[in-house]
Scaffold this motif. Structure first.
Motif, PDB file in Angstrom:
ATOM      1  N   LEU A 183      35.880  43.564  31.520  1.00  0.00           N
ATOM      2  CA  LEU A 183      35.853  42.115  31.288  1.00  0.00           C
ATOM      3  C   LEU A 183      34.559  41.709  30.595  1.00  0.00           C
ATOM      4  O   LEU A 183      34.556  40.812  29.736  1.00  0.00           O
ATOM      5  N   ALA A 184      33.455  42.367  30.942  1.00  0.00           N
ATOM      6  CA  ALA A 184      32.179  42.072  30.286  1.00  0.00           C
ATOM      7  C   ALA A 184      32.239  42.404  28.794  1.00  0.00           C
ATOM      8  O   ALA A 184      31.685  41.672  27.957  1.00  0.00           O
ATOM      9  N   ILE A 185      32.916  43.499  28.453  1.00  0.00           N
ATOM     10  CA  ILE A 185      33.072  43.857  27.034  1.00  0.00           C
ATOM     11  C   ILE A 185      33.884  42.797  26.305  1.00  0.00           C
ATOM     12  O   ILE A 185      33.532  42.382  25.190  1.00  0.00           O
ATOM     13  N   TRP A 186      34.972  42.343  26.928  1.00  0.00           N
ATOM     14  CA  TRP A 186      35.765  41.276  26.317  1.00  0.00           C
ATOM     15  C   TRP A 186      34.944  39.994  26.183  1.00  0.00           C
ATOM     16  O   TRP A 186      35.104  39.247  25.204  1.00  0.00           O
ATOM     17  N   GLY A 187      34.085  39.738  27.162  1.00  0.00           N
ATOM     18  CA  GLY A 187      33.236  38.550  27.076  1.00  0.00           C
ATOM     19  C   GLY A 187      32.304  38.599  25.880  1.00  0.00           C
ATOM     20  O   GLY A 187      32.085  37.585  25.207  1.00  0.00           O
ATOM     21  N   VAL A 241      31.774  34.654  25.179  1.00  0.00           N
ATOM     22  CA  VAL A 241      31.901  33.723  26.308  1.00  0.00           C
ATOM     23  C   VAL A 241      31.107  34.280  27.488  1.00  0.00           C
ATOM     24  O   VAL A 241      30.817  35.473  27.566  1.00  0.00           O
ATOM     25  N   THR A 242      30.765  33.397  28.416  1.00  0.00           N
ATOM     26  CA  THR A 242      29.990  33.774  29.596  1.00  0.00           C
ATOM     27  C   THR A 242      30.866  34.498  30.613  1.00  0.00           C
ATOM     28  O   THR A 242      31.997  34.077  30.874  1.00  0.00           O
ATOM     29  N   VAL A 243      30.348  35.586  31.189  1.00  0.00           N
ATOM     30  CA  VAL A 243      31.054  36.336  32.226  1.00  0.00           C
ATOM     31  C   VAL A 243      30.195  36.343  33.492  1.00  0.00           C
ATOM     32  O   VAL A 243      29.045  36.764  33.456  1.00  0.00           O
ATOM     33  N   ILE A 244      30.765  35.870  34.590  1.00  0.00           N
ATOM     34  CA  ILE A 244      30.089  35.881  35.884  1.00  0.00           C
ATOM     35  C   ILE A 244      30.620  37.069  36.676  1.00  0.00           C
ATOM     36  O   ILE A 244      31.826  37.174  36.905  1.00  0.00           O
ATOM     37  N   ARG A 245      29.715  37.955  37.109  1.00  0.00           N
ATOM     38  CA  ARG A 245      30.135  39.152  37.821  1.00  0.00           C
ATOM     39  C   ARG A 245      29.147  39.492  38.922  1.00  0.00           C
ATOM     40  O   ARG A 245      27.988  39.074  38.883  1.00  0.00           O
ATOM     41  N   HIS A 246      29.623  40.235  39.925  1.00  0.00           N
ATOM     42  CA  HIS A 246      28.786  40.757  41.001  1.00  0.00           C
ATOM     43  C   HIS A 246      28.898  42.273  41.002  1.00  0.00           C
ATOM     44  O   HIS A 246      29.639  42.857  40.211  1.00  0.00           O
ATOM     45  N   ASP A 247      28.199  42.897  41.931  1.00  0.00           N
ATOM     46  CA  ASP A 247      28.269  44.344  42.052  1.00  0.00           C
ATOM     47  C   ASP A 247      29.625  44.767  42.601  1.00  0.00           C
ATOM     48  O   ASP A 247      30.353  43.977  43.214  1.00  0.00           O
ATOM     49  N   GLU A 248      29.926  46.051  42.414  1.00  0.00           N
ATOM     50  CA  GLU A 248      31.177  46.598  42.923  1.00  0.00           C
ATOM     51  C   GLU A 248      31.235  46.457  44.442  1.00  0.00           C
ATOM     52  O   GLU A 248      30.255  46.711  45.147  1.00  0.00           O
ATOM     53  N   GLY A 249      32.393  46.033  44.948  1.00  0.00           N
ATOM     54  CA  GLY A 249      32.577  45.873  46.381  1.00  0.00           C
ATOM     55  C   GLY A 249      32.170  44.525  46.918  1.00  0.00           C
ATOM     56  O   GLY A 249      32.294  44.269  48.126  1.00  0.00           O
ATOM     57  N   ALA A 250      31.683  43.623  46.062  1.00  0.00           N
ATOM     58  CA  ALA A 250      31.280  42.293  46.513  1.00  0.00           C
ATOM     59  C   ALA A 250      32.498  41.465  46.917  1.00  0.00           C
ATOM     60  O   ALA A 250      33.639  41.805  46.596  1.00  0.00           O
ATOM     61  N   ASP A 251      32.249  40.378  47.597  1.00  0.00           N
ATOM     62  CA  ASP A 251      33.320  39.489  48.044  1.00  0.00           C
ATOM     63  C   ASP A 251      33.879  38.738  46.836  1.00  0.00           C
ATOM     64  O   ASP A 251      33.136  38.032  46.145  1.00  0.00           O
TER      65      ASP A 251
END
Length: 416
Positions: free
Chosen positions: A257-261, A266-276
C-alpha cells in the motif's frame, strides 16, 4: 613424426627471430644511451654539475616528446574544428535539389474507448455465453423446452448461479410469447440489465467530507491493488486522498500500500506489523480530518477463519471511525476475485452476514469466462457492483455501468 619436425622448425624460426629482435632492441637502447651520454657531457660543458647532467638530459628528452605529442593533437583538433565550421554547400538556381529522406512517423493506434475496453475485458465471458448462445439460437427453428433447457445450462456454466439462472429463465418463459429464437437473445439481455439495475446506484463521494471508504475482502483477491488504483483515479480527479494501512496482519500488505501511495502521490498512514487495526483507523481518520482530505480509504485484514473475530474487529473499527468522523464508514466495499466463480458468491454471503457490506468491487473480470458472477451477486444478494476490473492497467478499474456491461457482454457494437 611429421608433426614433431614441423613443430621443431617453427620453434627454431621463432627463436631465431626473437634473438634478432632482442639484438635490435639492444642496439636501439645502446644508441639512445650513447646519445644521452653525449648530451650529458655537453650539459657539463655548459655548466651543469656532473651529478645532475644525466637526469637533466632525460628530462629534456621527455619534454621534447611531450611537445611533439601536443603539437600533433593540436593539428588534429584544428582540422576537426575547421571541418565542423565549414559552410554546407548551398543549392544554386538551376541545380536539382537532393531530396531529404524522411522517416515515416509511426502510426499511433487511437486510444480505446471505455466501451471497447469493457468489451475486451468481457471477451472470455462473451465467448463462453454468447458464442454458445448464438450457435444455439441460430440453429433452432422454434422456441421449445429443449432450447430453453440448453439456454439454462449455458448460463449456469458461465457462473450466473442456479438461483439467478432460474430467475432469468422464469422471466424469459413468461415473456417469450411467440418470440423467435433470435428474439430470445434480446429478451435475455434486457432481463440481465434489469437485475443489475435493481442493485443500487453508484457511490456519491460528496455526501460526506471526508468520505470514508472501508475496504474488506480475503487475501489474494486484489484488495490492496484495488485501493491503489482507486487512490490514483481519485487523485487524478483533483481529490485529496488519505490511505490507511489497516491490514497489520501481513507486513507485505502495508508495504504494498505504501508503494501505491508513492505512485499516486497520496498520504499513507501505517503502523508496525501486528498493531491494532483500530489504532491505524484512528490515526488515519485524524490525519484525514487534519489534512482536510476529501476521501479516506482504509484497508483491512483479509481473514475469514472465524466470523466472530472478524465481527469484533470490524465493530471496533466502526466505533473508532464513527467517533472521529460522523456516520463513518460511509461505504464498505467488498473486493471479490471474479475468477473464483461460485466461491466469490460464498465469500460475499459470509461478509454480508458479518460486515455491513454496501458494495462490490469485482476484480480480474478480464481473466475469466465467469462474468455472470456480477449478475449473480446483484440478483442473489442485492448488492450493487460499484467497480469492475477489466485489465491490469491502472485505468482498468472502472465504475460499474449496468448498460455498458450488458452491451459489452452481448457485443452489440454500439458506442457508449
Amino acid at each position: 613424426m611429421e608433426w614433431a619436425k614441423i613443430m621443431d622448425q617453427v620453434y627454431a624460426f621463432l627463436t631465431q627471430w626473437w634473438q634478432k629482435l632482442v639484438i635490435l632492441l639492444q642496439q636501439i637502447g645502446n644508441g639512445l644511451g650513447q646519445q644521452l651520454t653525449q648530451l650529458a657531457r655537453q650539459l657539463e660543458v655548459w655548466g651543469v654539475p656532473a651529478q645532475y647532467s644525466l637526469m637533466v638530459s632525460y628530462g629534456a628528452v621527455y619534454l621534447l616528446v611531450t611537445l611533439v605529442m601536443v603539437l600533433v593533437l593540436w593539428r588534429l583538433l584544428r582540422r576537426r574544428l575547421r571541418r565542423a565550421a565549414s559552410p554546407r554547400p548551398v543549392a544554386h538556381p538551376g541545380m536539382p535539389e537532393v531530396p531529404q529522406r524522411q522517416e515515416p512517423e509511426p502510426v499511433k493506434a487511437p486510444p480505446l474507448t471505455l466501451y471497447e475496453r469493457m468489451r475486451q475485458g468481457l471477451a472470455k465471458t462473451h465467448d463462453a455465453v454468447l458464442g454458445r448462445l448464438d450457435s444455439l439460437l441460430s440453429g433452432a427453428s422454434a422456441v421449445d423446452d429443449d432450447l430453453l433447457d440448453e439456454l439454462e445450462e449455458i448460463l449456469i456454466t458461465a457462473d450466473f448461479g442456479v438461483k439467478t439462472t432460474q430467475e432469468l429463465m422464469a422471466a424469459v418463459r413468461q415473456k417469450q410469447g411467440s418470440s423467435s429464437p433470435l428474439q430470445i437473445r434480446d429478451l435475455l439481455k434486457e432481463e440481465i440489465f434489469s437485475l443489475l439495475s435493481l442493485a443500487g446506484e453508484s457511490v456519491d463521494l460528496h455526501r460526506h467530507c471526508p468520505f470514508v471508504l472501508l475496504v474488506v475482502g480475503v487475501n489474494g483477491v486484489g484488495k490492496t491493488t484495488t485501493i491503489g488504483k482507486l487512490a490514483h483515479q481519485f487523485k487524478q480527479q483533483g481529490k485529496k486522498v488519505v490511505l490507511g494501512a489497516g491490514d497489520t496482519f501481513r507486513a507485505a500488505a502495508a508495504d504494498q500500500l505504501a508503494i501505491w501511495g508513492e505512485r499516486a502521490d497520496v498520504t499513507v498512514i501505517r503502523h508496525d506489523e501486528g498493531a491494532d487495526p483500530a489504532a491505524v483507523a484512528f490515526d488515519a481518520a485524524k490525519a484525514a480530518v487534519a489534512r482536510k482530505a476529501d476521501l479516506l480509504i482504509l484497508d483491512t485484514a483479509g481473514r475469514l477463519h472465524t466470523k466472530v473475530n472478524l465481527m469484533e474487529e470490524m465493530k471496533k473499527i466502526h466505533r473508532v471511525l464513527g467517533r472521529e468522523i460522523p456516520h463513518a464508514p460511509h461505504e464498505t466495499l467488498l473486493v471479490l476475485d471474479a475468477t473464483t466463480g461460485q466461491n466469490a458468491l460464498v465469500q460475499a454471503r459470509l461478509f454480508q452476514e458479518t460486515v455491513q457490506v454496501s458494495g462490490i468491487a469485482l476484480t480480474k473480470l478480464d481473466g475469466t469466462a465467469k462474468g455472470g458472477m456480477a449478475v449473480a451477486i446483484a440478483a442473489e444478494l442485492g448488492l450493487p457492483v460499484r467497480y469492475v476490473g477489466i485489465g491490469e492497467g491502472i485505468e482498468d478499474l472502472r465504475p460499474f455501468d449496468a448498460r455498458m456491461f450488458v452491451d459489452a457482454l452481448f457485443d452489440v457494437g454500439e458506442d457508449s
